[in-house]
Design a protein around this motif. Structure first.
Motif, PDB file in Angstrom:
ATOM      1  N   ARG A   1      -4.218 -44.570  22.529  1.00 39.43           N
ATOM      2  CA  ARG A   1      -3.133 -45.762  22.482  1.00 39.43           C
ATOM      3  C   ARG A   1      -2.681 -46.207  21.330  1.00 39.43           C
ATOM      4  O   ARG A   1      -1.692 -46.546  20.818  1.00 39.43           O
ATOM      5  CB  ARG A   1      -4.220 -47.042  23.266  1.00 39.43           C
ATOM      6  N   ALA A   2      -3.704 -46.112  20.111  1.00 35.83           N
ATOM      7  CA  ALA A   2      -3.158 -46.360  18.643  1.00 35.83           C
ATOM      8  C   ALA A   2      -2.336 -45.349  18.295  1.00 35.83           C
ATOM      9  O   ALA A   2      -1.216 -45.697  17.532  1.00 35.83           O
ATOM     10  CB  ALA A   2      -4.568 -46.335  18.009  1.00 35.83           C
ATOM     11  N   GLY A   3      -2.333 -44.143  18.612  1.00 36.63           N
ATOM     12  CA  GLY A   3      -1.487 -43.086  18.102  1.00 36.63           C
ATOM     13  C   GLY A   3      -0.051 -43.119  18.895  1.00 36.63           C
ATOM     14  O   GLY A   3       0.850 -43.091  18.295  1.00 36.63           O
ATOM     15  N   MET A   4      -0.019 -43.616  19.988  1.00 31.41           N
ATOM     16  CA  MET A   4       1.307 -43.729  20.797  1.00 31.41           C
ATOM     17  C   MET A   4       1.767 -44.976  20.213  1.00 31.41           C
ATOM     18  O   MET A   4       3.021 -45.181  19.919  1.00 31.41           O
ATOM     19  CB  MET A   4       0.916 -44.015  22.353  1.00 31.41           C
ATOM     20  N   GLU A   5       1.149 -46.208  19.927  1.00 32.38           N
ATOM     21  CA  GLU A   5       1.541 -47.419  19.310  1.00 32.38           C
ATOM     22  C   GLU A   5       2.164 -47.450  17.801  1.00 32.38           C
ATOM     23  O   GLU A   5       3.419 -47.593  17.556  1.00 32.38           O
ATOM     24  CB  GLU A   5       0.612 -48.589  19.208  1.00 32.38           C
ATOM     25  N   ARG A   6       1.659 -46.389  17.199  1.00 29.13           N
ATOM     26  CA  ARG A   6       1.943 -46.006  15.829  1.00 29.13           C
ATOM     27  C   ARG A   6       3.425 -45.107  15.901  1.00 29.13           C
ATOM     28  O   ARG A   6       4.390 -45.257  15.096  1.00 29.13           O
ATOM     29  CB  ARG A   6       1.097 -45.152  15.060  1.00 29.13           C
ATOM     30  N   LEU A   7       3.305 -44.240  16.806  1.00 25.43           N
ATOM     31  CA  LEU A   7       4.750 -43.258  17.039  1.00 25.43           C
ATOM     32  C   LEU A   7       5.849 -44.294  17.401  1.00 25.43           C
ATOM     33  O   LEU A   7       6.869 -44.307  16.891  1.00 25.43           O
ATOM     34  CB  LEU A   7       4.370 -42.406  18.109  1.00 25.43           C
ATOM     35  N   LEU A   8       5.547 -45.301  18.465  1.00 25.01           N
ATOM     36  CA  LEU A   8       6.519 -46.092  18.882  1.00 25.01           C
ATOM     37  C   LEU A   8       7.226 -46.947  17.958  1.00 25.01           C
ATOM     38  O   LEU A   8       8.370 -47.083  17.748  1.00 25.01           O
ATOM     39  CB  LEU A   8       6.122 -47.033  20.143  1.00 25.01           C
ATOM     40  N   THR A   9       6.179 -47.623  17.029  1.00 28.13           N
ATOM     41  CA  THR A   9       6.519 -48.446  16.038  1.00 28.13           C
ATOM     42  C   THR A   9       7.421 -47.583  14.839  1.00 28.13           C
ATOM     43  O   THR A   9       8.461 -48.266  14.348  1.00 28.13           O
ATOM     44  CB  THR A   9       5.497 -49.079  15.203  1.00 28.13           C
ATOM     45  N   GLY A  10       6.889 -46.596  14.457  1.00 28.24           N
ATOM     46  CA  GLY A  10       7.728 -45.590  13.370  1.00 28.24           C
ATOM     47  C   GLY A  10       9.149 -45.332  13.763  1.00 28.24           C
ATOM     48  O   GLY A  10       9.920 -45.009  13.042  1.00 28.24           O
ATOM     49  N   TYR A  11       9.189 -45.144  15.067  1.00 31.31           N
ATOM     50  CA  TYR A  11      10.497 -44.786  15.598  1.00 31.31           C
ATOM     51  C   TYR A  11      11.683 -45.759  15.615  1.00 31.31           C
ATOM     52  O   TYR A  11      12.774 -45.707  15.565  1.00 31.31           O
ATOM     53  CB  TYR A  11      10.441 -44.298  17.228  1.00 31.31           C
ATOM     54  N   GLU A  12      11.135 -47.124  15.230  1.00 38.34           N
ATOM     55  CA  GLU A  12      12.132 -48.316  15.186  1.00 38.34           C
ATOM     56  C   GLU A  12      12.983 -48.033  14.045  1.00 38.34           C
ATOM     57  O   GLU A  12      12.624 -47.630  12.954  1.00 38.34           O
ATOM     58  CB  GLU A  12      11.296 -49.626  14.849  1.00 38.34           C
TER      59      GLU A  12
ATOM     60  N   GLN B   1      20.631 -49.674  12.446  1.00 32.37           N
ATOM     61  CA  GLN B   1      20.034 -49.701  11.190  1.00 32.37           C
ATOM     62  C   GLN B   1      20.484 -51.085  10.691  1.00 32.37           C
ATOM     63  O   GLN B   1      19.520 -51.781  10.078  1.00 32.37           O
ATOM     64  CB  GLN B   1      20.581 -48.610  10.050  1.00 32.37           C
ATOM     65  N   ALA B   2      21.672 -51.585  10.801  1.00 34.76           N
ATOM     66  CA  ALA B   2      22.181 -52.854  10.391  1.00 34.76           C
ATOM     67  C   ALA B   2      21.552 -53.964  11.110  1.00 34.76           C
ATOM     68  O   ALA B   2      21.301 -55.172  10.572  1.00 34.76           O
ATOM     69  CB  ALA B   2      23.612 -53.064  10.459  1.00 34.76           C
ATOM     70  N   ALA B   3      21.250 -53.787  12.288  1.00 33.52           N
ATOM     71  CA  ALA B   3      20.525 -54.970  13.307  1.00 33.52           C
ATOM     72  C   ALA B   3      18.955 -54.755  13.384  1.00 33.52           C
ATOM     73  O   ALA B   3      18.633 -55.512  13.819  1.00 33.52           O
ATOM     74  CB  ALA B   3      21.153 -54.617  14.777  1.00 33.52           C
ATOM     75  N   ARG B   4      18.412 -53.905  12.298  1.00 32.47           N
ATOM     76  CA  ARG B   4      17.098 -53.815  12.324  1.00 32.47           C
ATOM     77  C   ARG B   4      16.329 -55.235  12.312  1.00 32.47           C
ATOM     78  O   ARG B   4      15.379 -55.429  12.929  1.00 32.47           O
ATOM     79  CB  ARG B   4      16.590 -52.909  11.243  1.00 32.47           C
ATOM     80  N   PRO B   5      16.614 -56.004  11.390  1.00 32.56           N
ATOM     81  CA  PRO B   5      16.041 -57.335  11.489  1.00 32.56           C
ATOM     82  C   PRO B   5      15.959 -58.267  12.462  1.00 32.56           C
ATOM     83  O   PRO B   5      15.184 -58.782  12.772  1.00 32.56           O
ATOM     84  CB  PRO B   5      16.855 -58.040  10.125  1.00 32.56           C
ATOM     85  N   ALA B   6      16.843 -57.743  13.447  1.00 26.70           N
ATOM     86  CA  ALA B   6      16.873 -58.532  14.775  1.00 26.70           C
ATOM     87  C   ALA B   6      15.950 -57.978  15.600  1.00 26.70           C
ATOM     88  O   ALA B   6      15.490 -58.715  16.717  1.00 26.70           O
ATOM     89  CB  ALA B   6      18.327 -58.321  15.507  1.00 26.70           C
ATOM     90  N   VAL B   7      15.122 -57.130  15.513  1.00 23.77           N
ATOM     91  CA  VAL B   7      14.136 -56.434  16.473  1.00 23.77           C
ATOM     92  C   VAL B   7      12.805 -56.395  15.530  1.00 23.77           C
ATOM     93  O   VAL B   7      11.851 -55.780  16.152  1.00 23.77           O
ATOM     94  CB  VAL B   7      14.554 -55.077  16.735  1.00 23.77           C
TER      95      VAL B   7
END
Length: 273
Positions: free
Chosen positions: A95-106, A265-271
């Protein structure tokens, strides 16, 4: 008066899987270092395969992990592969690995689904895709296929809906041709029966060449007055030893053109919080 239902034996199940894979008895025998005669005896019930042989044949027939357990049980053996709940302590590292992967893709959207497209986890970038989706489709357990193709989901905003819908239904049909899954069959029948919305079904025309010719079929979706274009990629776990893990898939949406990448990339702060 009731009629008892007899479960198929391991031979009948193996014959069914061999038929699905379009492999002859001789070809399967050569792959498994056996003989066509022995394979025939197993399939007709004249010979009981060893546990090792069941697993070897399942491996060469590319049988899904869940169905390998079914083959073992049909042959009179205990199931080999556990089915561990994803929230179990033993799954903490996964679970921790998947969460890191998902967060890193933002800020790009990414999610994890199970074998029936139930969303297990998602990153904050997926919020852009879900903008405007009806609340009842977002309730847990949320289903990715249902959210995508439902007339109250994102379907009305997909500019090339006929193409994208066809791609998703073809994907489900390929899965159903390779595995037995009543829940997946029920989901396919449900979503394939959804009517196309009055607007949005290839309103912008079929995807073709242009300023940025697509290198794969993109999903073109309206958002905030512009059209964003994404390429979907799906990753699964290699040689899974658990039923739950074998049915997980990580889907990432990659920008298909420079404009989409720049907007995200420009909208990144919104997420981000």
């Amino acid at each position: 008066m009731t009629t008892a239902t007899v479960a198929p034996g391991v031979g009948a199940l193996l014959r069914e899987w061999r038929g699905r894979r379009r492999i002859s008895q001789l070809e399967l025998a050569l792959r498994a270092d056996s003989s066509a005669r022995h394979i025939s005896f197993i399939e007709t019930g004249r010979s009981r395969p060893s546990q090792e042989m069941v697993l070897k044949l399942a491996d060469h027939l590319d049988v899904p992990v869940r169905e390998r357990n079914a083959l073992l049980i049909a042959a009179g053996y205990a199931p080999r592969f556990p089915e561990t709940a994803l929230d179990a302590p033993a799954m903490g590292t996964l679970r921790a690995g998947m969460e890191r992967l998902l967060t890193g893709y933002e800020p790009y959207p990414a999610l994890v689904v199970d074998g029936t497209y139930t969303v297990i986890a998602a990153n904050r970038g997926i919020g852009l895709i879900l903008d405007g989706v009806a609340d009842h489709l977002l309730r847990q357990p949320m289903n990715a296929m249902r959210v995508t193709l439902h007339p109250e989901g994102i379907a009305p905003r997909i500019r090339n809906l006929r193409q994208w819908r066809g791609h998703l239904l073809d994907q489900m049909e390929r899965q159903l041709a390779l595995m037995r899954s009543a829940p997946l069959r029920a989901l396919y029948e449900e979503v394939s029966a959804y009517p196309l919305p009055e607007r949005g079904a290839d309103e912008g025309g079929a995807v073709s060449g242009g300023e940025h010719a697509p290198f794969a079929l993109p999903m073109m979706i309206e958002h905030d007055g512009r059209v964003l274009s994404f390429i979907s990629t799906i990753a699964t776990f290699n040689t899974p030893m658990d039923v739950t893990v074998s049915e997980l898939a990580i889907e990432t949406l990659l920008p298909a053109d420079p404009e989409t990448a720049a907007y995200l990339q420009a909208a990144r702060p919104a997420v981000t919080p």
